[in-house]
Structure formats: structure tokens, C-alpha cells
Design a protein around this motif. Structure first.
Motif, PDB file in Angstrom:
ATOM      1  N   SER A   8       5.263  -2.833  -6.104  1.00 21.52           N
ATOM      2  CA  SER A   8       4.697  -2.011  -7.167  1.00 21.52           C
ATOM      3  C   SER A   8       4.252  -2.886  -8.331  1.00 21.52           C
ATOM      4  O   SER A   8       3.170  -2.697  -8.893  1.00 21.52           O
ATOM      5  N   GLN A   9       5.062  -3.868  -8.671  1.00 19.06           N
ATOM      6  CA  GLN A   9       4.723  -4.781  -9.770  1.00 19.06           C
ATOM      7  C   GLN A   9       3.477  -5.603  -9.446  1.00 19.06           C
ATOM      8  O   GLN A   9       2.646  -5.837 -10.318  1.00 19.06           O
ATOM      9  N   THR A  39      -3.247   1.893  -9.384  1.00 18.88           N
ATOM     10  CA  THR A  39      -2.378   2.832 -10.099  1.00 18.88           C
ATOM     11  C   THR A  39      -1.672   3.762  -9.112  1.00 18.88           C
ATOM     12  O   THR A  39      -0.447   3.900  -9.141  1.00 18.88           O
ATOM     13  N   LYS A  78       6.660   2.771  -5.249  1.00 19.59           N
ATOM     14  CA  LYS A  78       7.620   2.441  -6.315  1.00 19.59           C
ATOM     15  C   LYS A  78       9.026   2.171  -5.788  1.00 19.59           C
ATOM     16  O   LYS A  78       9.835   1.552  -6.472  1.00 19.59           O
ATOM     17  N   ALA A 122       0.727   1.820  -6.688  1.00 20.74           N
ATOM     18  CA  ALA A 122       1.989   1.434  -7.322  1.00 20.74           C
ATOM     19  C   ALA A 122       2.946   2.620  -7.378  1.00 20.74           C
ATOM     20  O   ALA A 122       4.162   2.458  -7.198  1.00 20.74           O
ATOM     21  N   LYS A 128       0.546  -3.420 -10.028  1.00 23.58           N
ATOM     22  CA  LYS A 128       0.338  -3.225 -11.467  1.00 23.58           C
ATOM     23  C   LYS A 128      -0.319  -4.451 -12.101  1.00 23.58           C
ATOM     24  O   LYS A 128      -1.151  -4.312 -13.000  1.00 23.58           O
ATOM     25  N   ARG A 176      -3.907  -4.328 -11.210  1.00 22.49           N
ATOM     26  CA  ARG A 176      -4.534  -3.275 -12.028  1.00 22.49           C
ATOM     27  C   ARG A 176      -4.804  -3.783 -13.440  1.00 22.49           C
ATOM     28  O   ARG A 176      -5.860  -3.520 -14.018  1.00 22.49           O
ATOM     29  N   LYS A 177      -3.873  -4.531 -13.990  1.00 22.06           N
ATOM     30  CA  LYS A 177      -4.022  -5.057 -15.346  1.00 22.06           C
ATOM     31  C   LYS A 177      -5.253  -5.958 -15.432  1.00 22.06           C
ATOM     32  O   LYS A 177      -6.042  -5.850 -16.380  1.00 22.06           O
TER      33      LYS A 177
END
Length: 142
Positions: A122-123, A109, A116, A112, A126, A129-130
């Protein structure tokens, strides 16, 4: 120790994933949690996928690696002692797994946000993280 650039950010992510994978692989063979063996093996597989994605992201964005500095981002809050499941009971194994997932979620988090300016990187963070959030939710439901 500060993380000062894109390469350092992804290198630490790779180290973290490898450490967590090793714990999950070892713990999946621990008789204390034999009923969770498949779940922990799946978590280890996800770690391998995260590493593959992180390495691909680093290769594809290598030209930006030098150009994008990061400030005020440190490894220390995300360093977690390697867990030795052989000396843990079931509750301790699950507690350590939850700590690993919480640490990874926080790292991805914050990472990212720090990177950014490079949307592809960054993606990638993420996405990692997901996956770790899904792990955390599964562990919380046990």
C-alpha cells in the motif's frame, strides 16, 4: 478484466508506467512541445523509478502475493488508449498527459485501499501516487 490479487495489481501498475513512459519519451522529442522536453523526460525518469520500486515491492512481498485476494477491482476504468504524440498538437499532447496522470493517481489511490492489508505494498502505491500527483500539478500549472 478483474484484478484479483497482489501480483495482478502490481503487474498492471508496471504496464501503466511503461505505457506512460513511452509516451513521455516520444513526446519529449516532439517539436510541438520543445519547451517541455526536459519536463517530459523527467516524468519518464520518474516512471522508471516507479517501476523499479514496484518490482522491488513485488519481490520483497512475494510470499504474501498468493495469500492476499482482491475483490471488486477492475482494469477497465484505468485502461487508456496509447497516445501517438506524432499525430497530436500541443494542446492534445498536454491533454493526454493530464489524462495519464489522472488515471495513474486514481489507480494508485484505489489500489492502495484494496491492498491495505499489506502495508508495504500500500505504501509503495501511495509513493507512486505522490509522484504522479506532482506531475499532475506541474501539468495543471502550464
Amino acid at each position: 478484466m478483474p484484478i484479483t490479487n497482489f501480483g495482478g495489481l502490481l503487474n498492471f501498475a508496471e504496464e501503466m508506467e511503461k505505457q506512460d513512459m513511452a509516451f513521455y519519451v516520444s513526446a519529449s522529442a516532439n517539436p510541438e512541445i520543445h519547451d517541455l522536453s526536459d519536463l517530459f523526460q523527467a516524468f519518464a525518469k520518474d516512471g522508471k523509478k516507479n517501476i523499479t520500486h514496484i518490482l522491488r515491492t513485488r519481490r520483497e512481498n512475494i510470499t504474501e502475493m498468493i495469500l492476499e485476494p482482491i475483490s471488486d477491482f477492475f482494469k477497465k476504468p484505468f485502461v487508456l488508449e496509447t497516445g501517438d504524440d506524432k499525430n497530436m498538437d500541443r494542446d492534445q499532447i498536454l491533454d493526454h498527459a493530464k489524462k495519464m496522470e489522472a488515471r495513474a493517481i486514481a489507480y494508485y489511490t484505489q489500489g492502495a485501499l484494496k491492498i491495505k492489508a499489506l502495508p508495504e505494498v500500500s505504501q509503495a502505491l501511495k509513493l507512486a501516487r505522490k509522484k504522479r500527483t506532482v506531475h499532475n500539478n506541474k501539468l495543471s500549472s502550464l
